[in-house]
Motif scaffolding. Structure first.
Motif, PDB file in Angstrom:
ATOM      1  N   PRO A 293       0.818  -1.212   0.000  1.00  0.00           N
ATOM      2  CA  PRO A 293       0.000   0.000   0.000  1.00  0.00           C
ATOM      3  C   PRO A 293       0.855   1.267   0.000  1.00  0.00           C
ATOM      4  O   PRO A 293       1.765   1.418   0.819  1.00  0.00           O
ATOM      5  CB  PRO A 293      -0.821  -0.116   1.284  1.00  0.00           C
ATOM      6  CG  PRO A 293      -0.020  -1.021   2.162  1.00  0.00           C
ATOM      7  CD  PRO A 293       0.697  -1.965   1.271  1.00  0.00           C
ATOM      8  N   VAL A 294       0.572   2.158  -0.945  1.00  0.00           N
ATOM      9  CA  VAL A 294       1.281   3.433  -1.080  1.00  0.00           C
ATOM     10  C   VAL A 294       0.253   4.553  -1.036  1.00  0.00           C
ATOM     11  O   VAL A 294      -0.755   4.510  -1.743  1.00  0.00           O
ATOM     12  CB  VAL A 294       2.075   3.500  -2.406  1.00  0.00           C
ATOM     13  CG1 VAL A 294       2.710   4.873  -2.583  1.00  0.00           C
ATOM     14  CG2 VAL A 294       3.134   2.410  -2.449  1.00  0.00           C
ATOM     15  N   ALA A 295       0.512   5.574  -0.227  1.00  0.00           N
ATOM     16  CA  ALA A 295      -0.415   6.692  -0.096  1.00  0.00           C
ATOM     17  C   ALA A 295       0.010   7.864  -0.968  1.00  0.00           C
ATOM     18  O   ALA A 295       1.200   8.172  -1.082  1.00  0.00           O
ATOM     19  CB  ALA A 295      -0.499   7.143   1.361  1.00  0.00           C
ATOM     20  N   VAL A 296      -0.970   8.522  -1.581  1.00  0.00           N
ATOM     21  CA  VAL A 296      -0.771   9.782  -2.298  1.00  0.00           C
ATOM     22  C   VAL A 296      -1.858  10.739  -1.839  1.00  0.00           C
ATOM     23  O   VAL A 296      -2.949  10.320  -1.436  1.00  0.00           O
ATOM     24  CB  VAL A 296      -0.833   9.608  -3.831  1.00  0.00           C
ATOM     25  CG1 VAL A 296       0.316   8.771  -4.332  1.00  0.00           C
ATOM     26  CG2 VAL A 296      -2.161   8.997  -4.256  1.00  0.00           C
ATOM     27  N   VAL A 297      -1.555  12.024  -1.895  1.00  0.00           N
ATOM     28  CA  VAL A 297      -2.527  13.027  -1.470  1.00  0.00           C
ATOM     29  C   VAL A 297      -3.377  13.456  -2.667  1.00  0.00           C
ATOM     30  O   VAL A 297      -2.869  13.653  -3.777  1.00  0.00           O
ATOM     31  CB  VAL A 297      -1.815  14.238  -0.841  1.00  0.00           C
ATOM     32  CG1 VAL A 297      -2.802  15.364  -0.556  1.00  0.00           C
ATOM     33  CG2 VAL A 297      -1.118  13.817   0.440  1.00  0.00           C
ATOM     34  N   LYS A 298      -4.647  13.591  -2.412  1.00  0.00           N
ATOM     35  CA  LYS A 298      -5.603  13.987  -3.440  1.00  0.00           C
ATOM     36  C   LYS A 298      -5.210  15.319  -4.071  1.00  0.00           C
ATOM     37  O   LYS A 298      -4.747  16.245  -3.396  1.00  0.00           O
ATOM     38  CB  LYS A 298      -6.989  14.097  -2.807  1.00  0.00           C
ATOM     39  CG  LYS A 298      -8.107  14.415  -3.780  1.00  0.00           C
ATOM     40  CD  LYS A 298      -9.441  14.476  -3.044  1.00  0.00           C
ATOM     41  CE  LYS A 298     -10.584  14.792  -3.997  1.00  0.00           C
ATOM     42  NZ  LYS A 298     -11.874  14.869  -3.270  1.00  0.00           N
ATOM     43  N   SER A 299      -5.343  15.405  -5.407  1.00  0.00           N
ATOM     44  CA  SER A 299      -5.095  16.623  -6.196  1.00  0.00           C
ATOM     45  C   SER A 299      -3.624  16.977  -6.327  1.00  0.00           C
ATOM     46  O   SER A 299      -3.295  18.090  -6.746  1.00  0.00           O
ATOM     47  CB  SER A 299      -5.855  17.833  -5.621  1.00  0.00           C
ATOM     48  OG  SER A 299      -7.242  17.598  -5.637  1.00  0.00           O
ATOM     49  N   THR A 300      -2.724  16.061  -5.986  1.00  0.00           N
ATOM     50  CA  THR A 300      -1.296  16.290  -6.218  1.00  0.00           C
ATOM     51  C   THR A 300      -0.885  15.598  -7.507  1.00  0.00           C
ATOM     52  O   THR A 300      -1.594  14.719  -8.021  1.00  0.00           O
ATOM     53  CB  THR A 300      -0.445  15.747  -5.064  1.00  0.00           C
ATOM     54  OG1 THR A 300      -0.628  14.324  -4.975  1.00  0.00           O
ATOM     55  CG2 THR A 300      -0.849  16.389  -3.747  1.00  0.00           C
ATOM     56  N   THR A 301       0.290  15.960  -8.019  1.00  0.00           N
ATOM     57  CA  THR A 301       0.777  15.271  -9.212  1.00  0.00           C
ATOM     58  C   THR A 301       1.118  13.823  -8.906  1.00  0.00           C
ATOM     59  O   THR A 301       1.099  12.979  -9.805  1.00  0.00           O
ATOM     60  CB  THR A 301       2.013  15.990  -9.781  1.00  0.00           C
ATOM     61  OG1 THR A 301       2.954  16.221  -8.728  1.00  0.00           O
ATOM     62  CG2 THR A 301       1.629  17.309 -10.411  1.00  0.00           C
ATOM     63  N   ALA A 302       1.423  13.521  -7.642  1.00  0.00           N
ATOM     64  CA  ALA A 302       1.700  12.133  -7.281  1.00  0.00           C
ATOM     65  C   ALA A 302       0.482  11.248  -7.538  1.00  0.00           C
ATOM     66  O   ALA A 302       0.620  10.086  -7.931  1.00  0.00           O
ATOM     67  CB  ALA A 302       2.106  12.047  -5.808  1.00  0.00           C
ATOM     68  N   GLU A 303      -0.706  11.796  -7.353  1.00  0.00           N
ATOM     69  CA  GLU A 303      -1.924  11.019  -7.600  1.00  0.00           C
ATOM     70  C   GLU A 303      -2.028  10.625  -9.075  1.00  0.00           C
ATOM     71  O   GLU A 303      -2.505   9.538  -9.404  1.00  0.00           O
ATOM     72  CB  GLU A 303      -3.159  11.827  -7.197  1.00  0.00           C
ATOM     73  CG  GLU A 303      -4.465  11.055  -7.353  1.00  0.00           C
ATOM     74  CD  GLU A 303      -5.694  11.887  -7.062  1.00  0.00           C
ATOM     75  OE1 GLU A 303      -6.798  11.310  -6.980  1.00  0.00           O
ATOM     76  OE2 GLU A 303      -5.564  13.125  -6.911  1.00  0.00           O
ATOM     77  N   SER A 304      -1.564  11.489  -9.953  1.00  0.00           N
ATOM     78  CA  SER A 304      -1.678  11.210 -11.388  1.00  0.00           C
ATOM     79  C   SER A 304      -0.525  10.373 -11.928  1.00  0.00           C
ATOM     80  O   SER A 304      -0.629   9.805 -13.014  1.00  0.00           O
ATOM     81  CB  SER A 304      -1.773  12.526 -12.170  1.00  0.00           C
ATOM     82  OG  SER A 304      -0.620  13.312 -11.964  1.00  0.00           O
ATOM     83  N   THR A 305       0.593  10.288 -11.178  1.00  0.00           N
ATOM     84  CA  THR A 305       1.753   9.544 -11.687  1.00  0.00           C
ATOM     85  C   THR A 305       1.991   8.213 -10.983  1.00  0.00           C
ATOM     86  O   THR A 305       2.784   7.406 -11.461  1.00  0.00           O
ATOM     87  CB  THR A 305       3.040  10.386 -11.556  1.00  0.00           C
ATOM     88  OG1 THR A 305       3.250  10.716 -10.178  1.00  0.00           O
ATOM     89  CG2 THR A 305       2.941  11.661 -12.368  1.00  0.00           C
ATOM     90  N   VAL A 306       1.327   7.972  -9.865  1.00  0.00           N
ATOM     91  CA  VAL A 306       1.651   6.794  -9.058  1.00  0.00           C
ATOM     92  C   VAL A 306       1.464   5.494  -9.833  1.00  0.00           C
ATOM     93  O   VAL A 306       2.257   4.553  -9.708  1.00  0.00           O
ATOM     94  CB  VAL A 306       0.833   6.788  -7.740  1.00  0.00           C
ATOM     95  CG1 VAL A 306      -0.662   6.695  -8.022  1.00  0.00           C
ATOM     96  CG2 VAL A 306       1.285   5.659  -6.826  1.00  0.00           C
ATOM     97  N   TYR A 307       0.432   5.420 -10.663  1.00  0.00           N
ATOM     98  CA  TYR A 307       0.183   4.171 -11.392  1.00  0.00           C
ATOM     99  C   TYR A 307       1.211   3.955 -12.500  1.00  0.00           C
ATOM    100  O   TYR A 307       1.489   2.822 -12.884  1.00  0.00           O
ATOM    101  CB  TYR A 307      -1.229   4.166 -11.967  1.00  0.00           C
ATOM    102  CG  TYR A 307      -2.295   3.999 -10.899  1.00  0.00           C
ATOM    103  CD1 TYR A 307      -2.486   2.770 -10.258  1.00  0.00           C
ATOM    104  CD2 TYR A 307      -3.092   5.066 -10.521  1.00  0.00           C
ATOM    105  CE1 TYR A 307      -3.457   2.619  -9.278  1.00  0.00           C
ATOM    106  CE2 TYR A 307      -4.066   4.930  -9.538  1.00  0.00           C
ATOM    107  CZ  TYR A 307      -4.246   3.699  -8.923  1.00  0.00           C
ATOM    108  OH  TYR A 307      -5.197   3.554  -7.943  1.00  0.00           O
ATOM    109  N   GLN A 308       1.767   5.066 -13.023  1.00  0.00           N
ATOM    110  CA  GLN A 308       2.833   4.927 -14.020  1.00  0.00           C
ATOM    111  C   GLN A 308       4.121   4.435 -13.357  1.00  0.00           C
ATOM    112  O   GLN A 308       4.849   3.612 -13.926  1.00  0.00           O
ATOM    113  CB  GLN A 308       3.082   6.260 -14.707  1.00  0.00           C
ATOM    114  CG  GLN A 308       1.874   6.829 -15.427  1.00  0.00           C
ATOM    115  CD  GLN A 308       2.124   8.251 -15.910  1.00  0.00           C
ATOM    116  OE1 GLN A 308       3.253   8.677 -16.110  1.00  0.00           O
ATOM    117  NE2 GLN A 308       1.043   9.005 -16.088  1.00  0.00           N
TER     118      GLN A 308
END
Length: 745
Positions: A329-344
């Motif tokens: 499990p990896v956490a990302v914060v909503k509305s950050t660029t990490a949310e959009s890149t984590v799956y890549q």
């Protein structure tokens, strides 16, 4: 939009094959296909490097592999091959001409001719030598004579071998190196004007450009015909793709002009947003990464910091490298660029989206997650607060991504954006940035301030390598910033929980950090007093909403009005050739100075989808992924130009498609639809004599990241992952071969 909706009603109609004399062809361009050579840099090379765009590198190595690509064109059955001459190669210094380069292009031409194809040569394909820009570039009074000298040298050596010539590739697009619409962050192409150029400055430059292009083209045509009386010389403006009735309305914007002052005034509709939003803040400086999606909503300054995404794990965590994260499990914060890149970055990770970094850290402490993915600016602050408890994991000693932080202002407020840019540049170049970093990150080596993402201008290009003096911080004239100075203070959205960047001491309430220092520098620039700033604390998800207001719902309508109410989106090149422009744009001696009617057509909209004008404009600025496809406008444009120039042949100099456009239209279907419109026009009496497909292979599409949304190649080349640059046929190549064999669809 369904596939059926993108097809005009001619799908089931039968049209006669095109005549045997019809010239099907393919094309290349020097900068996009030839390998980079540091001895012959052009302004595009500098532009792409300074603006952190994709540099061409080896490109397709057409310089060495031209024979292979020409043979591929012949195998398709082509009768025309278009290429361009790299001006920077043949004239590396003013008045110094490179015979070796000229001999190379002679060999290219001879190879095309040996395969029974007609060569089409382009003199200026969106780029020119740096030394030309240093002498004032395309808007200098001397440019027509500079271009004439170049054209004469080309004509002396190559003129007798080539019949078809293009003077300027897409002159209609060259204007965007001198003017930018209010919804775009930066100039679309070089050279760009000096930072702070007013709307009057921009439109005056465009007026000079248009006039120079007409004069330079006319001079070059005269010269080419001196060395080859049979030379056919034209240009290929890019048509916007509006329905015919609407294009005619737009064209009136330029044909009805009477004075240069009217031209300048008209440009305000394009460069100034008529209705500015009134958000809760003036500027956002809050670890906000520049992304393409966000650029559609706000205007960004040049970058003031380059961050990178890392993983934060507990010190005792078994995770030692990136592969160890799979399935965890990896956490990302909503509305950050990490949310959009984590799956890549981690396709196999178990992603959990949380509201804020405090929630993420709590989950990590309670071992509900194994890692947090976020920018190093955030994670370093956490690690500093809790020494020894956490560690960061990156890749090869650096981050997993590059995140360019920039200040954001509302779209259309060009004056405020110019001031912010000026302050950011001064903050970095005066030493204030380095001092701030050293103060808030003691013991850490101070990196260089980022140069990535800077909004390059003509001055950047012509003074490359020279140290530029910092811009002095002096108060600005009151009218410049509208209500901000009347209010008496600046309102800036900042973070309060990112030590080193934006942090508020819970005991004293004092703000500190690099971003806080930048905000105070901005207040000093505007008011002469760094204390005249009020900070509004924002959560990650609030950074864009606090800048914007309900007025944003009118943006689509405002863009449509801006695009359709100025001369800039008119068909001004051919209107000039037809004698319909005022002489301050097209001198009388330039009227009719073309031997054929050439144009480029890519995207279009139907009468029923006028709401897609915004997507049409986006495609004109290089965003092709959702470009609207409507081949029916091509037929209308062929008919229109046949009426404007009844005695001239018409050549479609460029037409082509990315892998899939408009979400459903494949390249092979696109080609079939558009050639069908050519057949329809030919059957209705239009003297269209050629169709050139862009492009024979994948290419470096003007600084864009290479991928399906920027690949126009009939033959695919893995520009980023194939060291052999192998040419691989696409389905579209087979389709084009069959169409050429049959003479149409």
């Amino acid at each position: 939009m369904s596939n059926a909706e993108t097809k005009p009603s001619t799908d089931k109609a039968h049209f006669s094959p095109l005549p045997e004399s019809f010239m099907f062809g393919v094309a290349t361009a020097d900068h996009q296909c030839e390998a980079y050579d540091s001895r012959y840099e052009d302004i595009r090379d500098v532009w792409e490097r300074r603006r952190a765009l994709t540099i061409r590198g080896q490109a397709t190595d057409f310089w060495h592999r031209y024979a292979e690509d020409i043979a591929l064109a012949k195998s398709l059955g082509c009768k025309m091959f278009r290429f361009s001459i790299a001006w920077s190669r043949v004239e590396p210094k003013p008045g110094e001409f490179n015979e070796e380069a000229f001999e190379h292009y002679r060999q290219v031409i001879e190879t095309i001719r040996s395969h029974g194809m007609e060569p089409m040569a382009t003199l200026h394909h969106f780029t020119h030598p740096i030394h030309v820009e240093e002498r004032g570039g395309l808007i200098s009074p001397d440019f027509p004579s500079i271009f004439a000298t170049y054209a004469k040298e080309v004509a002396q050596r190559l003129g007798p071998l080539v019949r078809y010539w293009i003077s300027f590739n897409e002159p209609s697009q060259l204007i965007y190196g001198y003017v930018k619409p209010w919804w775009e962050r930066a100039y679309f192409m070089p050279p760009g004007l000096d930072r702070g150029a007013t709307i009057a400055d921009q439109m005056t430059a465009v007026r000079k450009l248009m006039r120079n292009l007409f004069i330079a083209h006319t001079n070059a045509r005269t010269i080419l015909k001196q060395f080859n009386p049979d030379a056919q010389v034209g240009a290929n403006p890019m048509l916007l793709g509006l329905p015919l009735w609407l294009q005619k309305l737009v064209d009136r914007n330029v044909t009805n002009l009477r004075r240069p002052e009217d031209f300048v005034a008209q440009g305000k509709r394009f460069s100034e947003r008529a209705l500015l939003e009134k958000g809760q803040v003036d500027v956002v400086i809050a670890t906000l990464t520049v992304t393409q999606e966000r650029q559609q909503q706000v205007a960004f300054s040049e970058a003031y910091y380059q961050a990178g995404q890392f993983l934060l794990v507990k010190s005792a965590s078994p995770i030692q490298q990136l592969e160890d994260v799979d399935g965890k499990p990896v956490a990302v914060v909503k509305s950050t660029t990490a949310e959009s890149t984590v799956y890549q970055l981690f396709p196999a990770a178990n992603v959990q989206v949380v509201e804020n970094h405090a929630d993420a850290l709590r989950a990590l402490d309670y071992e509900q997650i194994s890692a947090i993915l976020a920018d190093d600016t955030i994670l370093l602050g956490i690690a500093q607060q809790f020494p020894g408890q956490y560690r960061l994991i990156g890749k090869n000693g650096g981050g997993l991504t590059e995140e360019n932080y920039a200040a954001a202002v509302v779209k259309g407020d060009r004056e405020l954006l110019n001031v912010v840019d000026r302050v950011v540049r001064n903050f970095k170049e005066s030493g204030a940035w380095a001092a701030s970093y050293a103060r808030y990150f003691p013991g850490q080596p101070v990196p260089e301030p980022p140069r990535l993402g800077r909004r390059s201008t003509l001055a950047d290009i012509t003074h490359q390598g020279e140290a530029q003096p910092p811009v002095p911080n002096k108060p600005l004239p009151k009218p410049l910033l509208r209500g901000i100075q009347d209010r008496g203070y600046l309102i800036v959205a900042v973070k309060d929980n990112v030590p080193g960047f934006g942090y508020r001491d819970p005991e004293t309430g004092e703000f500190s950090g690099l971003e806080i220092d930048l905000a105070r520098a901005l207040a000093k620039q505007i008011f002469g007093d760094p204390s005249k700033v009020k900070f509004k604390i924002v959560a990650t998800q609030e950074r864009l909403p606090v800048l914007r207001s309900v007025v944003r719902i009118f943006d689509p309508l405002m863009k449509i009005f801006s695009a359709l109410s100025t001369s800039l989106t008119s068909n001004w090149w051919h209107l000039g050739m037809a004698g319909k422009l005022p002489t301050f744009l097209c001198p009388q001696e330039c009227v009719g100075q073309q031997d054929f009617v050439g144009f480029d057509y890519y995207w279009g909209i139907s009468n029923l989808r006028l709401n897609r004008i915004q997507q049409l404009m986006d495609a004109a600025f290089g965003r092709f992924g959702n470009a609207p496809v409507w081949s029916g406008v091509l037929y209308d444009m062929l008919k229109l130009h046949a009426q404007l120039f009844p005695d001239k042949e018409i050549l479609i100099v460029e037409n082509g498609c990315v892998d899939v456009a408009d979400k459903v239209v494949k390249r092979e279907d696109y080609i079939r639809q558009h050639i069908q419109q050519v057949q329809r026009a030919r059957q209705d009496g239009v003297n269209v004599v050629g169709y050139v497909s862009w492009c024979i292979t994948s290419n470096r599409e003007w600084g864009l990241k290479f991928g399906p949304d920027s690949d126009f190649g009939l033959y695919h080349v893995g520009l980023d992952n194939d060291p052999e640059l192998k040419r691989q046929p696409t389905t579209a190549a087979a389709e084009y071969r069959e169409i050429i064999k049959k003479g149409g669809v």
